[in-house]
Scaffold this active site. Structure first.
Site, PDB file in Angstrom:
ATOM      1  N   GLU A 170       1.364  66.485  54.984  1.00  0.00           N
ATOM      2  CA  GLU A 170       0.626  65.697  55.968  1.00  0.00           C
ATOM      3  C   GLU A 170      -0.862  66.029  56.072  1.00  0.00           C
ATOM      4  OE1 GLU A 170       2.635  65.947  59.729  1.00  0.00           O
ATOM      5  OE2 GLU A 170       4.438  64.969  58.982  1.00  0.00           O
ATOM      6  N   GLU A 354      10.768  64.335  55.956  1.00  0.00           N
ATOM      7  CA  GLU A 354      10.985  64.689  57.362  1.00  0.00           C
ATOM      8  C   GLU A 354      11.344  63.441  58.141  1.00  0.00           C
ATOM      9  OE1 GLU A 354       7.833  66.734  59.489  1.00  0.00           O
ATOM     10  OE2 GLU A 354       7.490  68.058  57.773  1.00  0.00           O
TER      11      GLU A 354
HETATM   12  C1  FCB Z   1       5.430  66.884  61.522  1.00  0.00           C
HETATM   13  C2  FCB Z   1       5.236  68.260  60.934  1.00  0.00           C
HETATM   14  C3  FCB Z   1       6.353  69.217  61.211  1.00  0.00           C
HETATM   15  C4  FCB Z   1       6.957  69.035  62.591  1.00  0.00           C
HETATM   16  C5  FCB Z   1       7.220  67.582  62.894  1.00  0.00           C
HETATM   17  C6  FCB Z   1       7.825  67.342  64.244  1.00  0.00           C
HETATM   18  O1  FCB Z   1       4.189  66.278  61.715  1.00  0.00           O
HETATM   19  O2  FCB Z   1       5.090  68.183  59.537  1.00  0.00           O
HETATM   20  O3  FCB Z   1       5.901  70.513  60.975  1.00  0.00           O
HETATM   21  O4  FCB Z   1       6.186  69.660  63.529  1.00  0.00           O
HETATM   22  O5  FCB Z   1       6.047  66.839  62.769  1.00  0.00           O
END
Ligand code: FCB
Length: 445
Positions: A170, A354
């Site tokens: 990110e 994620e």
């Molecule tokens: C993302 C991050 C991760 C976590 C989630 C909830 O932006 O990559 O580390 O904190 O959000």
């Protein structure tokens, strides 16, 4: 017990589709004495920076408890585990490898491989060594070369133990939240800083990819980007334009350079003084072929034209229903995102690296009945499944997160884990969502 429900004919029911869970170094490791300080250690000391005034000193004590955590992963039946390497644990200020830190990751990788769990390693998940921030951090172009050096020494040291490498997690969050609006470490503020940080991170990604090709030719290498799809509040021309600006500024700013070697059109609306410090050859360097694109998805956002014409867009409040962190639950946006990226870009295979939800979990008689999280997973996995049916090549899905952990500026107040962590005793307890996740994984054919 409630199940995670996905369409019965879904590709995701096959063993060839990869399932895992994800974490990151600063959020779980603890043991700050065993490494150099990082920007998050410094940020945690800043008055008002972290909601519960906490820090990463203990976190989930993963450095001490990693064997139990690998056993947890085995119990869950995951195919893969995504975690990050703490740069300040493995490289000292003078650029030497730190043997103790290295040996930790080697043991972890060996034990994952022995357990048949594919290691997905993120090289940078936000914990920049403070010794580099002291020289300007990501605003300083030299940090690009420091990253290149780090990737070189760590990939040589890890050999062929790693199944997949992501250069960055990110870049939007590191650059925008960290250097432009200052709500994440290192807490700097200003468009010029944010744009410079983003450019240097993207350049470091490109240079890192080249090192990966050389040192880890068998690994699946790529980058992880987060996307927050942008929806217009009305069909009025100015609202649609503002929404396009927002999408380009927060999402495509990172995607387009990686895929096509160019910043999106919105760059023309950025003051010359704030534009990224692009040097000749940079854009080609950023645009290296990648084996996969990691997509992190949580929510969507709503936009309209700003009253103040100097602003690119106006962002609205999140709609209902929301998770405990205030992010709207809208699974359709993940389908919209995947299909729109598919029609807009020549995509490599995608991993959802994620996806998950912070929920107001309650432990009752030793159990956490997080039906809301199970529902969140069902909705989002169903969107992934529909996108696959539409023709998008999605190869895997990682739940964020394996366990409750340090949620950045929210501290320990927001719980994203499928495994509950008691931060006093460090006891791990499978939530209902972890059991449902396991059931889904075991049932594949
Ligand atoms: C993302 C991050 C991760 C976590 C989630 C909830 O932006 O990559 O580390 O904190 O959000």
């Amino acid at each position: 017990m409630k199940d995670i429900v996905i369409p019965s004919n879904s590709e995701m029911n096959r063993k060839s589709f990869l399932f895992g869970t994800a974490t990151s170094s600063f959020q779980i490791e603890g043991d700050i004495a065993g490494r150099e300080p990082c920007i998050w250690d410094t940020f945690c000391e800043k008055e008002g920076a972290i909601a519960d005034k906490s820090d990463g000193v203990r976190a989930c004590e993963h450095i001490e408890r990693w064997k139990d955590d690998v056993a947890l992963l085995q119990d869950l039946n995951v195919d893969a585990y995504r975690f990050s390497i703490s740069w300040p644990r493995v490289v000292s200020a003078s650029g030497e490898l730190r043997e103790e830190g290295l040996s930790f990751y080697i043991q972890l990788l060996d034990s994952l491989n022995d357990a048949g769990i594919k290691p997905f390693v993120t090289l940078y998940h936000w914990d920049l060594p403070q010794y580099l921030e002291d020289k300007g951090g990501w605003v300083n172009r030299d940090t690009v070369f420091a990253f290149e050096h780090y990737v070189d020494v760590i990939t040589k040291a890890l050999g062929d133990r790693v199944y997949s490498y992501a250069t960055f997690n990110e870049p939007f969050c590191s650059a925008f939240l960290g250097y432009e609006i200052g709500v994440h470490a290192p807490g700097k503020v200003g468009r010029k800083l944010g744009r410079a940080a983003a450019h240097h991170i993207l350049l470091a990604h490109g240079k890192g990819m080249k090192v990966l090709r050389k040192n880890a030719p068998k690994a699946l290498s790529g980058i992880v980007l987060n996307f927050t799809p942008c929806y217009a509040s009305s069909d009025k021309r100015e609202d649609l334009e503002a929404t396009k600006n927002a999408d380009e500024y927060i999402n495509q700013w990172y995607m387009q350079p990686v895929m096509e070697g160019a910043y999106p059109e919105v760059i023309d609306l950025v003051d010359d003084n704030d534009k990224p410090p692009i040097e000749p050859g940079d854009m080609q360097e950023i645009c290296q072929p990648i084996d996969f694109l990691g997509i992190n998805f949580y929510t969507r956002l709503h936009y309209s034209a700003a009253k103040d014409q100097s602003k690119l867009y106006f962002e609205h409040e999140h709609n209902q229903p929301k998770t405990d962190i205030g992010w709207e639950i809208y699974p359709q946006a993940l389908y919209d995102l995947l299909t729109s990226l598919h029609s807009r870009y020549q995509l490599p295979p995608i991993y959802i690296t994620e996806n998950g939800a912070a929920m107001a979990d309650e432990m009752v008689d030793g159990e956490v009945n997080d039906m809301d999280r199970i529902e969140y997973f069902s909705g989002h996995m169903t969107s992934v499944s529909k996108a696959i049916d539409h023709g998008v090549k999605v190869s895997g899905y990682f739940a964020w997160s394996l366990m409750d952990n340090f949620e950045w500026a929210e501290g320990y107040l927001k719980r994203f884990g499928i495994v509950h962590v008691d931060f006093e005793t460090q006891k791990r307890t499978l939530k209902a969502s972890a059991k449902a996740f396991k059931k889904l994984l075991v049932s594949r054919y």
